[in-house]
Design an enzyme around this catalytic site. Sequence first.
Site, PDB file in Angstrom:
ATOM      1  CE1 TYR A  21      -3.785  -2.302  -0.007  1.00  0.00           C
ATOM      2  CE2 TYR A  21      -2.664  -3.292   2.194  1.00  0.00           C
ATOM      3  CZ  TYR A  21      -3.428  -3.357   0.948  1.00  0.00           C
ATOM      4  OH  TYR A  21      -4.268  -4.504   0.817  1.00  0.00           O
ATOM      5  CG  HIS A  96      -9.610  -2.552  -5.063  1.00  0.00           C
ATOM      6  ND1 HIS A  96     -10.308  -2.473  -3.692  1.00  0.00           N
ATOM      7  CD2 HIS A  96     -10.656  -2.603  -5.824  1.00  0.00           C
ATOM      8  CE1 HIS A  96     -11.347  -3.323  -3.825  1.00  0.00           C
ATOM      9  NE2 HIS A  96     -11.786  -3.456  -5.060  1.00  0.00           N
TER      10      HIS A  96
HETATM   11  C1  DQA Z   1      -7.756  -3.175  -0.939  1.00  0.00           C
HETATM   12  C2  DQA Z   1      -7.541  -4.291  -1.376  1.00  0.00           C
HETATM   13  C3  DQA Z   1      -8.218  -5.546  -0.263  1.00  0.00           C
HETATM   14  O1  DQA Z   1      -8.204  -6.469  -1.037  1.00  0.00           O
HETATM   15  C4  DQA Z   1      -7.751  -5.189   0.707  1.00  0.00           C
HETATM   16  O2  DQA Z   1      -8.236  -5.958   1.514  1.00  0.00           O
HETATM   17  C5  DQA Z   1      -7.866  -3.743   1.129  1.00  0.00           C
HETATM   18  C6  DQA Z   1      -7.354  -2.717   0.383  1.00  0.00           C
HETATM   19  C7  DQA Z   1      -6.871  -1.771  -2.120  1.00  0.00           C
HETATM   20  O3  DQA Z   1      -7.263  -0.715  -1.856  1.00  0.00           O
HETATM   21  O4  DQA Z   1      -5.913  -2.264  -2.517  1.00  0.00           O
HETATM   22  O5  DQA Z   1      -7.705  -3.598   2.308  1.00  0.00           O
HETATM   23  O6  DQA Z   1      -9.051  -2.543  -0.912  1.00  0.00           O
END
Ligand code: DQA
Length: 141
Positions: A21, A96
């Site tokens: 992230y 995402h």
């Molecule tokens: C997410 C992807 C999801 O699988 C994960 O559980 C997240 C973040 C993303 O922004 O990439 O918490 O939504």
Amino acid sequence: MKILIINGVNLNMLGKRSKEYGTVTLAEIESEAKKLCGELGMVPEFFTSNFEGEIVEKVQMTDADAIIINAGAHTHYSYAIADALKDKTCFKVEVHLTNVQAREEFRARSVISPVVDGVIAGFGKESYMLAVRAAVAHTKK
Ligand code: DQA
């Protein structure tokens, strides 16, 4: 035109999460999205919650012209959030930060994708900015 930007479970922890992230924080994403909305003549509202029911209620109650939602892990199994979104007729974008199709198998399935207009994934904070632009393009049609 109003845009509701919803961030679900664990997204309040951005900046302290695992390396996929990056270092961006939710405050930074919201600040950039707010600036972009201002430039594009949209009024943003931000809602963040770790609780499925709170997100369901927010979706039920909103009169926004567009909803942008990153439901975090709820993306993959929350039929409650999916049902709430299905009942809304406004423009809806799932976002995402990461490319969920390129990660663990369980992330490849989204129960939300079938009830939104489109999905943007894999571009970090830019996923949100692209979603704002998609909402603007749609609402100005
Ligand atoms: C997410 C992807 C999801 O699988 C994960 O559980 C997240 C973040 C993303 O922004 O990439 O918490 O939504």
